[in-house]
Design a protein around this motif. Sequence first.
Motif, PDB file in Angstrom:
ATOM      1  N   UNK A  36      -8.394  45.676   5.055  1.00 47.49           N
ATOM      2  CA  UNK A  36      -8.092  44.301   5.339  1.00 47.49           C
ATOM      3  C   UNK A  36      -8.895  43.786   5.586  1.00 47.49           C
ATOM      4  N   UNK A  37      -8.338  42.201   6.567  1.00 42.90           N
ATOM      5  CA  UNK A  37      -9.308  41.072   6.567  1.00 42.90           C
ATOM      6  C   UNK A  37      -8.830  40.829   8.007  1.00 42.90           C
ATOM      7  N   UNK A  38      -9.866  39.712   8.039  1.00 42.97           N
ATOM      8  CA  UNK A  38     -10.167  39.348   9.010  1.00 42.97           C
ATOM      9  C   UNK A  38     -10.472  37.810   9.522  1.00 42.97           C
ATOM     10  N   UNK A  39     -10.549  37.072  10.490  1.00 37.31           N
ATOM     11  CA  UNK A  39     -11.671  36.036  10.483  1.00 37.31           C
ATOM     12  C   UNK A  39     -12.716  36.028  11.034  1.00 37.31           C
ATOM     13  N   UNK A  40     -13.850  35.516   9.502  1.00 38.59           N
ATOM     14  CA  UNK A  40     -15.276  35.330   9.731  1.00 38.59           C
ATOM     15  C   UNK A  40     -15.813  35.812  10.742  1.00 38.59           C
ATOM     16  N   UNK A  41     -15.765  35.043  11.694  1.00 33.80           N
ATOM     17  CA  UNK A  41     -16.370  34.979  13.409  1.00 33.80           C
ATOM     18  C   UNK A  41     -16.273  36.951  13.196  1.00 33.80           C
ATOM     19  N   UNK A  42     -14.724  37.525  13.515  1.00 34.55           N
ATOM     20  CA  UNK A  42     -14.166  38.041  13.948  1.00 34.55           C
ATOM     21  C   UNK A  42     -15.369  39.462  12.942  1.00 34.55           C
ATOM     22  N   UNK A  43     -15.463  39.016  11.890  1.00 34.33           N
ATOM     23  CA  UNK A  43     -16.389  39.905  11.081  1.00 34.33           C
ATOM     24  C   UNK A  43     -17.798  40.218  12.015  1.00 34.33           C
ATOM     25  N   UNK A  44     -18.229  39.369  11.968  1.00 33.80           N
ATOM     26  CA  UNK A  44     -19.596  38.730  12.271  1.00 33.80           C
ATOM     27  C   UNK A  44     -19.446  39.390  13.513  1.00 33.80           C
ATOM     28  N   UNK A  45     -19.250  39.377  13.948  1.00 37.56           N
ATOM     29  CA  UNK A  45     -18.949  40.120  15.665  1.00 37.56           C
ATOM     30  C   UNK A  45     -18.454  41.640  15.928  1.00 37.56           C
ATOM     31  N   UNK A  46     -17.487  41.928  15.064  1.00 37.03           N
ATOM     32  CA  UNK A  46     -18.156  43.457  14.466  1.00 37.03           C
ATOM     33  C   UNK A  46     -18.853  43.990  13.804  1.00 37.03           C
TER      34      UNK A  46
END
Length: 68
Positions: A36-46
């Motif tokens: 699925x999706x997540x906020x960009x900041x969470x994706x970058x952190x991951x």
Amino acid sequence: MTLIPTIDQEACCAHGDCVEMAPGAFALEETATVIGSAPDADLLAAAEACPALAISLTDAATGEVIFP
Ligand code: SF4
């Protein structure tokens, strides 16, 4: 910006860090998959947390690879 994550299944060694950082976007079975999706900041952190550098992030609007 909207980021699209992809996971290199060959590189992923199933630590699960990405699932902790962005549980809406990733799930862990034998390897991690995008669910699925997540906020960009969470994706970058991951992506930054992935010890295998298996997560790539692409800008949905431009196709530009933002990470790594
Ligand atoms: S953090 Fe990286 S290596 Fe770990 S499960 Fe996620 S994609 Fe795979």
